[in-house]
Structure formats: C-alpha cells, structure tokens
Design a protein around this motif. Structure first.
Motif, mmCIF file in Angstrom:
data_model
loop_
_atom_site.group_PDB
_atom_site.id
_atom_site.type_symbol
_atom_site.label_atom_id
_atom_site.label_comp_id
_atom_site.label_asym_id
_atom_site.label_seq_id
_atom_site.Cartn_x
_atom_site.Cartn_y
_atom_site.Cartn_z
ATOM 1 N N VAL A 169 94.164 -19.840 -22.813
ATOM 2 C CA VAL A 169 93.497 -20.090 -21.534
ATOM 3 C C VAL A 169 92.570 -18.928 -21.175
ATOM 4 C CG1 VAL A 169 93.854 -20.405 -19.064
ATOM 5 C CG2 VAL A 169 95.310 -21.623 -20.688
ATOM 6 N N ILE A 170 93.033 -17.695 -21.403
ATOM 7 C CA ILE A 170 92.228 -16.526 -21.029
ATOM 8 C C ILE A 170 90.998 -16.382 -21.927
ATOM 9 C CG2 ILE A 170 92.220 -14.005 -20.907
ATOM 10 C CD1 ILE A 170 95.207 -14.203 -20.126
ATOM 11 N N LEU A 171 91.200 -16.488 -23.240
ATOM 12 C CA LEU A 171 90.095 -16.227 -24.171
ATOM 13 C C LEU A 171 89.226 -17.440 -24.452
ATOM 14 C CD1 LEU A 171 91.782 -13.905 -26.826
ATOM 15 C CD2 LEU A 171 90.461 -13.279 -24.797
ATOM 16 N N HIS A 172 89.790 -18.645 -24.325
ATOM 17 C CA HIS A 172 89.038 -19.850 -24.673
ATOM 18 C C HIS A 172 88.610 -20.660 -23.452
ATOM 19 C CE1 HIS A 172 88.845 -21.297 -29.044
ATOM 20 N NE2 HIS A 172 88.867 -19.982 -29.051
ATOM 21 N N VAL A 182 77.440 -12.028 -18.841
ATOM 22 C CA VAL A 182 78.102 -10.744 -18.596
ATOM 23 C C VAL A 182 78.537 -10.085 -19.900
ATOM 24 C CG1 VAL A 182 80.022 -9.558 -17.457
ATOM 25 C CG2 VAL A 182 78.931 -11.517 -16.330
ATOM 26 N N ILE A 183 79.407 -10.751 -20.654
ATOM 27 C CA ILE A 183 80.085 -10.108 -21.781
ATOM 28 C C ILE A 183 79.140 -9.790 -22.925
ATOM 29 C CG2 ILE A 183 81.903 -10.399 -23.511
ATOM 30 C CD1 ILE A 183 83.461 -12.034 -21.483
ATOM 31 N N LEU A 184 78.235 -10.701 -23.248
ATOM 32 C CA LEU A 184 77.352 -10.500 -24.396
ATOM 33 C C LEU A 184 76.100 -9.687 -24.070
ATOM 34 C CD1 LEU A 184 77.570 -13.887 -26.334
ATOM 35 C CD2 LEU A 184 78.904 -11.797 -26.605
ATOM 36 N N THR A 185 76.016 -9.193 -22.850
ATOM 37 C CA THR A 185 74.912 -8.281 -22.527
ATOM 38 C C THR A 185 75.243 -6.906 -23.086
ATOM 39 O OG1 THR A 185 75.943 -7.708 -20.404
ATOM 40 C CG2 THR A 185 74.370 -9.542 -20.411
ATOM 41 N N ASP A 186 74.227 -6.174 -23.484
ATOM 42 C CA ASP A 186 74.437 -4.851 -24.085
ATOM 43 C C ASP A 186 74.619 -3.794 -23.004
ATOM 44 O OD1 ASP A 186 74.272 -5.734 -26.751
ATOM 45 O OD2 ASP A 186 72.080 -5.766 -26.625
ATOM 46 N N THR A 187 75.683 -3.967 -22.217
ATOM 47 C CA THR A 187 75.980 -3.028 -21.139
ATOM 48 C C THR A 187 77.456 -2.670 -21.169
ATOM 49 O OG1 THR A 187 76.490 -4.792 -19.550
ATOM 50 C CG2 THR A 187 74.184 -4.070 -19.688
ATOM 51 N N PHE A 188 77.783 -1.552 -20.496
ATOM 52 C CA PHE A 188 79.172 -1.137 -20.403
ATOM 53 C C PHE A 188 80.003 -2.186 -19.671
ATOM 54 C CE2 PHE A 188 82.562 0.889 -17.923
ATOM 55 C CZ PHE A 188 83.316 1.444 -18.952
ATOM 56 N N ILE A 189 79.437 -2.782 -18.617
ATOM 57 C CA ILE A 189 80.156 -3.818 -17.866
ATOM 58 C C ILE A 189 80.492 -4.996 -18.769
ATOM 59 C CG2 ILE A 189 79.983 -5.490 -15.983
ATOM 60 C CD1 ILE A 189 80.421 -2.648 -15.057
ATOM 61 N N ASN A 195 86.559 -6.891 -23.125
ATOM 62 C CA ASN A 195 87.710 -6.233 -23.731
ATOM 63 C C ASN A 195 88.926 -6.226 -22.809
ATOM 64 O OD1 ASN A 195 85.909 -5.787 -25.752
ATOM 65 N ND2 ASN A 195 85.983 -3.554 -25.697
ATOM 66 N N THR A 196 88.687 -6.224 -21.489
ATOM 67 C CA THR A 196 89.805 -6.311 -20.544
ATOM 68 C C THR A 196 90.468 -7.677 -20.618
ATOM 69 O OG1 THR A 196 88.752 -4.711 -19.051
ATOM 70 C CG2 THR A 196 90.479 -6.115 -18.126
ATOM 71 N N LEU A 197 89.672 -8.723 -20.784
ATOM 72 C CA LEU A 197 90.248 -10.053 -20.969
ATOM 73 C C LEU A 197 91.087 -10.109 -22.243
ATOM 74 C CD1 LEU A 197 87.280 -12.379 -19.886
ATOM 75 C CD2 LEU A 197 89.447 -12.017 -18.682
ATOM 76 N N TRP A 198 90.603 -9.460 -23.298
ATOM 77 C CA TRP A 198 91.385 -9.397 -24.535
ATOM 78 C C TRP A 198 92.684 -8.626 -24.322
ATOM 79 C CZ3 TRP A 198 90.942 -11.318 -29.493
ATOM 80 C CH2 TRP A 198 89.800 -12.065 -29.761
ATOM 81 N N GLY A 243 82.155 1.602 -27.422
ATOM 82 C CA GLY A 243 81.258 0.489 -27.157
ATOM 83 C C GLY A 243 81.506 -0.733 -28.013
ATOM 84 N N TRP A 244 82.732 -0.911 -28.490
ATOM 85 C CA TRP A 244 83.061 -2.112 -29.257
ATOM 86 C C TRP A 244 83.184 -3.302 -28.322
ATOM 87 C CZ3 TRP A 244 87.689 0.471 -32.213
ATOM 88 C CH2 TRP A 244 87.180 1.431 -33.097
ATOM 89 N N ASN A 245 82.672 -4.434 -28.755
ATOM 90 C CA ASN A 245 82.746 -5.653 -27.953
ATOM 91 C C ASN A 245 83.494 -6.710 -28.768
ATOM 92 O OD1 ASN A 245 82.231 -8.103 -26.559
ATOM 93 N ND2 ASN A 245 80.362 -7.235 -25.671
ATOM 94 N N PHE A 246 84.770 -6.905 -28.458
ATOM 95 C CA PHE A 246 85.596 -7.834 -29.228
ATOM 96 C C PHE A 246 85.098 -9.268 -29.130
ATOM 97 C CE2 PHE A 246 89.149 -4.661 -28.193
ATOM 98 C CZ PHE A 246 88.891 -3.924 -29.332
ATOM 99 N N THR A 247 84.604 -9.651 -27.970
ATOM 100 C CA THR A 247 84.130 -11.023 -27.796
ATOM 101 C C THR A 247 82.876 -11.277 -28.618
ATOM 102 O OG1 THR A 247 85.055 -11.095 -25.562
ATOM 103 C CG2 THR A 247 83.400 -12.747 -26.106
ATOM 104 N N ARG A 248 82.001 -10.304 -28.690
ATOM 105 C CA ARG A 248 80.807 -10.455 -29.524
ATOM 106 C C ARG A 248 81.206 -10.658 -30.992
ATOM 107 N NH1 ARG A 248 75.497 -9.323 -29.032
ATOM 108 N NH2 ARG A 248 75.811 -8.274 -27.009
ATOM 109 N N ALA A 249 82.211 -9.898 -31.427
ATOM 110 C CA ALA A 249 82.695 -10.045 -32.802
ATOM 111 C C ALA A 249 83.290 -11.437 -33.015
ATOM 112 C CB ALA A 249 83.730 -8.972 -33.108
ATOM 113 N N LEU A 250 84.028 -11.941 -32.021
ATOM 114 C CA LEU A 250 84.608 -13.280 -32.130
ATOM 115 C C LEU A 250 83.522 -14.347 -32.209
ATOM 116 C CD1 LEU A 250 87.159 -15.145 -31.991
ATOM 117 C CD2 LEU A 250 86.809 -15.191 -29.510
ATOM 118 N N CYS A 251 82.523 -14.235 -31.367
ATOM 119 C CA CYS A 251 81.440 -15.220 -31.367
ATOM 120 C C CYS A 251 80.684 -15.200 -32.695
ATOM 121 C CB CYS A 251 80.476 -14.936 -30.211
ATOM 122 S SG CYS A 251 81.195 -15.222 -28.572
#
Length: 259
Positions: A169-172, A182-189, A195-198, A243-251
């Motif tokens: 539910v959280i990730l999908h 938000v997540i796939l933007t190249d920003t710290f936010i 990553n907080t959702l992960w 600056g790793w983005n787990f969601t970007r890696a998943l996508c």
C-alpha cells in the motif's frame, strides 16, 4: 469481529485426536482444503479479511490474536480462508496498473509489469522468504521444551502476506501520488520523501513479521527479528547523505523489465 466456527477435534476420554480428526489436520489435508476454497468465493469471508487489512496498519497485534483464536478452535495457526489472499491480489493488480499509468507505460508493457510483480515479486519472493523463515524458526527459535511443536509453513506464508500488505500500500499506492511531481525531481526533498516512504514500508514489514513469530508461544528469542532495523536506519541515513533515490531505482528497474 471474530469467526464463530468451532472444531471439536478431541476424542472422548483421553483428549487425543481421533484417527479421522488427525487425518483431517494433516498438512496435506489443510492445503487441499485451502486450495479448494480458493475457487469458492461465496465461502470466503471478505468482510473479515478487509478488517484484517485495516488493523494491519492500525493495530497488527489484534490480527495475530485472531490467529490464536484459530489455533484454539480449528487446531491450526495458518489461515483456512483464502479471502485475504484474494483481496491482496486485487490490491496488487490495481496498484501495479496505477504504477504503469504513472510511468506512462503502454497497455502491453503494463500487462508485462503486472505479471512480473504478481508471479515474481509477490509469489516467487514470498515463497522464498516464507520457506527461509519457516526453516530458521523451526531450526533455531523453537524452545527446547517445545520440540513437539513446529511452525507451520502456511503460517510462515501468512506472516509474509501480512507484512507485505502495508509495504504494498505504501510503495505501490501512496507513493504514486508523489512520484512525478516530488520524488523523481532532482532535489533533496524528492529523495527525502521517497526514501522515507521506503523506510516506513520496510519498517512495517520487519515489525509485522516480528509480531507474527513472537505470537507463537513455543518460540524463543524472536526479538532478533527486529535487528534488521539497525542496518535499515543506517542505510536510510546514508542514502540521504549521498543522494540515493530508491524510488528512481525502482522505476528504472520496472521500465527495464518490460522492454
């Protein structure tokens, strides 16, 4: 809300299972009964399964108290009603289609992604994790004075499904509303939110898994199942620093799968 079905499995006189009841309670018989009910939707209690899904978020301990009740009334820890699995499958299909839409995949790409997620991520990985946890718990966690007891493989699989649902539910689902803007933007936010959702999703998986095995009175030292929290938090802090983005890696992985 608890099921009212009871099983009178004790033979008169000595409190032991009769031969007929013993045969009924073998692993093969339980598996056959479960699979047979998988195609009989009218016999499934979807309302109770939905109740379990709700409480896996708000109070997962209550879900495992029901497993105690099932052991007392039906002499098995594992679910005998596949309604939870059916609802989880529906959630998995809908959320994966949503993922395909957010990632701008075509129809056939989305179908390929759906097949991958269902049969590899959910079923394949679930069978692997359940079997591993079943082996570890029976080999190392059973109390010495309780060697006559063992963890049912079906229960290990149920624990995995319970832990997998909040993660799904959280990730999908929840994450879908933040991916593109938000997540796939190249920003710290962006990678902070992703990553907080992960962190929350994997943390839920670890905690619900711990609750599942700690609910069994014949297991010891189940607190070790909480130890993965330490490397999880360390990895989370490291990902923010680098600056790793787990969601970007998943996508990117999902898009690579459906090529």
């Amino acid at each position: 809300m608890l099921p009212s079905t009871t099983v009178n499995s004790l033979a008169q006189g000595n409190g032991a299972l009769s031969s007929r009841d013993a045969a009924r309670h073998t692993a093969g018989a339980k598996r056959y009964k479960y699979l047979r009910r998988l195609f009989r939707f009218r016999q499934m209690d979807f309302e109770f399964a939905a109740w379990q899904m709700l409480y896996l978020f708000t109070s997962p301990q209550r879900v495992y108290r029901n497993f105690h009740y099932r052991k007392q009334t039906k002499d098995q820890w594992a679910r005998d009603d596949p309604a939870f699995l059916v609802l989880l499958s529906i959630w998995l299909c809908v959320s994966t289609i949503g993922f395909g839409f957010v990632l701008d995949m075509g129809f056939f790409e989305t179908i390929k992604l759906l097949l991958w997620v269902v049969f590899i991520d959910c079923v394949g990985v679930g069978l692997l994790i359940s079997t591993l946890m079943w082996f570890i718990s029976n080999k190392y966690l059973v109390k010495r004075q309780s060697r006559d007891y063992d963890v049912e493989w079906g229960y290990a699989f149920d624990v995995h499904l319970n832990a997998f649902y909040p993660l799904l539910v959280i990730l999908h689902f929840i994450q879908l509303f933040f991916i593109n803007h938000v997540i796939l933007t190249d920003t710290f936010i962006g990678y902070l939110v992703g990553n907080t959702l992960w962190l929350v999703a994997v943390g839920y998986y670890i905690y619900v898994t711990f609750l599942g095995y700690s609910a069994l009175p014949f297991l010891k030292n189940t607190v070790i199942l909480l130890y993965p929290f330490a490397p999880l938090i360390l990895l989370y802090g490291l990902s923010l620093a680098l600056g790793w983005n787990f969601t970007r890696a998943l996508c990117s992985f999902y898009k690579y799968r459906v090529r």
